[in-house]
Design an enzyme around this catalytic site. Structure first.
Site, short mmCIF file in Angstrom:
data_model
loop_
_atom_site.label_atom_id
_atom_site.label_comp_id
_atom_site.label_asym_id
_atom_site.label_seq_id
_atom_site.Cartn_x
_atom_site.Cartn_y
_atom_site.Cartn_z
N HIS A 277 2.87 4.26 -1.66
CA HIS A 277 2.87 4.98 -2.94
C HIS A 277 4.28 5.03 -3.50
O HIS A 277 5.23 5.24 -2.74
CB HIS A 277 2.37 6.42 -2.74
CG HIS A 277 0.94 6.51 -2.38
ND1 HIS A 277 0.49 6.33 -1.09
CD2 HIS A 277 -0.16 6.76 -3.13
CE1 HIS A 277 -0.82 6.48 -1.07
NE2 HIS A 277 -1.24 6.73 -2.30
N ASP B 211 23.84 -10.72 5.71
CA ASP B 211 24.17 -11.57 4.56
C ASP B 211 25.67 -11.63 4.32
O ASP B 211 26.22 -12.70 4.05
CB ASP B 211 23.46 -11.06 3.31
CG ASP B 211 23.78 -11.89 2.09
OD1 ASP B 211 23.61 -13.13 2.15
OD2 ASP B 211 24.23 -11.32 1.08
N MET C 274 0.80 -1.23 0.00
CA MET C 274 0.00 0.00 0.00
C MET C 274 0.83 1.28 0.00
O MET C 274 0.30 2.37 0.15
CB MET C 274 -0.95 0.02 1.20
CG MET C 274 -1.96 -1.10 1.17
SD MET C 274 -2.93 -1.07 -0.34
CE MET C 274 -3.28 -2.81 -0.51
#
EC number: 4.6.1.17
Length: 159
Positions: A78, A128, A76
């Site tokens: 923008h 990572d 949701m």
């Protein structure tokens, strides 16, 4: 005081908030977080001894990229034209790296999610790149500490 969810219509269906009537204002958001690790792991990062390469600069790029791609990751949000993204790191601790992101734009909706995403992606990238030497790292304490612009004005977290 009852609050309503802006991403739900009157029938409870998910919707993107309509910001077309909102005023364009200067918007800024800052978020912070940290990644805890073994002291030896932090020393390896500081000394540039992680085999995958430059951990902090790679994490900085990941944070910037994450902020730019927030609307691709969070349904949701923008898509926004961001005018500034800064991701900084504090390594002056024994067993953690603190991360801070600041995002700015001129627009009709805020940039809080972009700042939070930048912190998350930077922390995940550190994980990572260093997981081969330390799988016990913990990502946490991610939060919005400041936002300005828009109808709700300024928010500053009290610590």
């Amino acid at each position: 005081m009852e609050k309503e969810f802006s991403h739900l219509d009157q029938d409870g269906k998910v919707k993107m908030v309509d910001v077309s009537e909102k005023e364009v204002t200067q918007r800024t958001a800052r978020a912070v977080g940290e990644i805890k690790m073994e002291p030896e792991t932090l020393m390896m990062i500081k000394e540039g001894n992680i085999k995958k390469g430059a951990v902090i600069e790679t994490a900085r790029i990941a944070g910037i990229t994450g902020a730019k791609k927030t609307s691709d990751l969070i349904p949701m949000c923008h898509p926004l034209l961001l005018s500034s993204i800064k991701v900084d790191f504090k390594l002056d601790f024994e067993d953690k790296i603190k991360i801070e992101a600041e995002v700015k734009n001129s627009g009709q909706t805020g940039v809080e999610m972009e700042a939070l995403t930048a912190v998350n992606l930077a922390a995940l990238t550190i994980y990572d790149m260093a997981k081969a030497v330390d799988k016990s790292m913990e990502i946490g304490k991610i939060k919005l500490i400041y936002k300005a612009g828009g109808k709700s004005g300024i928010y500053e977290r009290e610590e």
